[in-house]
Design a protein around this motif. Structure first.
Motif, PDB file in Angstrom:
ATOM      1  N   GLN A   7      46.743   4.667  34.153  1.00 10.36           N
ATOM      2  CA  GLN A   7      47.709   5.599  34.725  1.00 10.36           C
ATOM      3  C   GLN A   7      47.359   5.811  36.194  1.00 10.36           C
ATOM      4  OE1 GLN A   7      47.838   9.358  32.744  1.00 10.36           O
ATOM      5  NE2 GLN A   7      49.613  10.092  33.895  1.00 10.36           N
ATOM      6  N   VAL A   8      48.355   5.708  37.048  1.00  7.90           N
ATOM      7  CA  VAL A   8      48.159   5.899  38.472  1.00  7.90           C
ATOM      8  C   VAL A   8      48.223   7.383  38.763  1.00  7.90           C
ATOM      9  CG1 VAL A   8      49.016   5.362  40.762  1.00  7.90           C
ATOM     10  CG2 VAL A   8      49.230   3.672  38.929  1.00  7.90           C
ATOM     11  N   GLN A   9      47.137   7.929  39.288  1.00  8.04           N
ATOM     12  CA  GLN A   9      47.064   9.370  39.428  1.00  8.04           C
ATOM     13  C   GLN A   9      46.237   9.769  40.646  1.00  8.04           C
ATOM     14  OE1 GLN A   9      45.382  11.295  35.988  1.00  8.04           O
ATOM     15  NE2 GLN A   9      46.395  13.240  36.431  1.00  8.04           N
ATOM     16  N   SER A  33      42.716   7.811  40.443  1.00  7.66           N
ATOM     17  CA  SER A  33      42.434   6.932  39.321  1.00  7.66           C
ATOM     18  C   SER A  33      42.113   5.534  39.854  1.00  7.66           C
ATOM     19  CB  SER A  33      43.637   6.875  38.376  1.00  7.66           C
ATOM     20  OG  SER A  33      44.755   6.317  39.053  1.00  7.66           O
ATOM     21  N   SER A  90      43.478   2.679  39.318  1.00  7.82           N
ATOM     22  CA  SER A  90      44.658   1.931  39.734  1.00  7.82           C
ATOM     23  C   SER A  90      45.284   2.501  41.001  1.00  7.82           C
ATOM     24  CB  SER A  90      45.690   1.883  38.610  1.00  7.82           C
ATOM     25  OG  SER A  90      45.987   3.178  38.156  1.00  7.82           O
ATOM     26  N   ALA A  91      45.062   3.778  41.273  1.00  3.61           N
ATOM     27  CA  ALA A  91      45.594   4.383  42.497  1.00  3.61           C
ATOM     28  C   ALA A  91      44.687   4.145  43.680  1.00  3.61           C
ATOM     29  CB  ALA A  91      45.801   5.885  42.301  1.00  3.61           C
ATOM     30  N   THR A 147      53.355   6.965  44.855  1.00  5.17           N
ATOM     31  CA  THR A 147      52.428   7.732  44.032  1.00  5.17           C
ATOM     32  C   THR A 147      51.898   8.893  44.847  1.00  5.17           C
ATOM     33  OG1 THR A 147      51.775   5.748  42.813  1.00  5.17           O
ATOM     34  CG2 THR A 147      50.304   7.654  42.693  1.00  5.17           C
TER      35      THR A 147
END
Length: 124
Positions: free
Chosen positions: A1-3, A25, A27-28, A113
């Motif tokens: 999850q991108v956060q 996160s 991925s972020a 994001t």
């Protein structure tokens, strides 16, 4: 999850300092650009500083580059905004945002994001 989650905001007197944190996160953070934006009441959101997490390359808006410093800690996947010599006009909600690619780095519409924001209030 991108956060993304911001922290470190608060109230400070003019001339004071604050350090904001943006915890991302995996991925972020990995291979992305993370920027700080701010939005004062009744004004448009303004991009103020960005960092490329891969190599630490930075860019800052002229309005803050002599007072604000962006940095990163890749072990913590966290980006910081050190704000010095704060002025009442720095009062705003501060957001961090994440994107791929080193282009349009301070353009709001280039970022998909976003964190929920942290409030900074500077009193005179």
């Amino acid at each position: 999850q991108v956060q993304l989650v911001e922290s470190g905001g608060g109230s400070v007197q003019a001339g004071g300092s604050l350090t904001l944190s943006c915890e991302a996160s995996t991925s972020a953070y990995t291979g992305r650009c993370i920027a700080w934006f701010r939005q004062a009441p009744g004004k448009e959101r303004e991009g103020i500083a960005v960092i490329r997490t891969l190599d630490g390359r930075t860019y800052s808006a002229d309005s803050v580059k002599d007072r604000f410093t962006i940095s990163r800690d890749s072990a913590k996947k966290t980006v910081y905004l050190q704000m010095n010599s704060l002025k009442p006009e720095d009062t705003a909600m501060y957001y961090c945002a994440s994107k791929m690619g080193w282009y349009s780095v301070l353009a709001e519409n280039a970022y998909s994001t976003w964190g929920p924001g942290t409030q900074v209030t500077v009193s005179s």
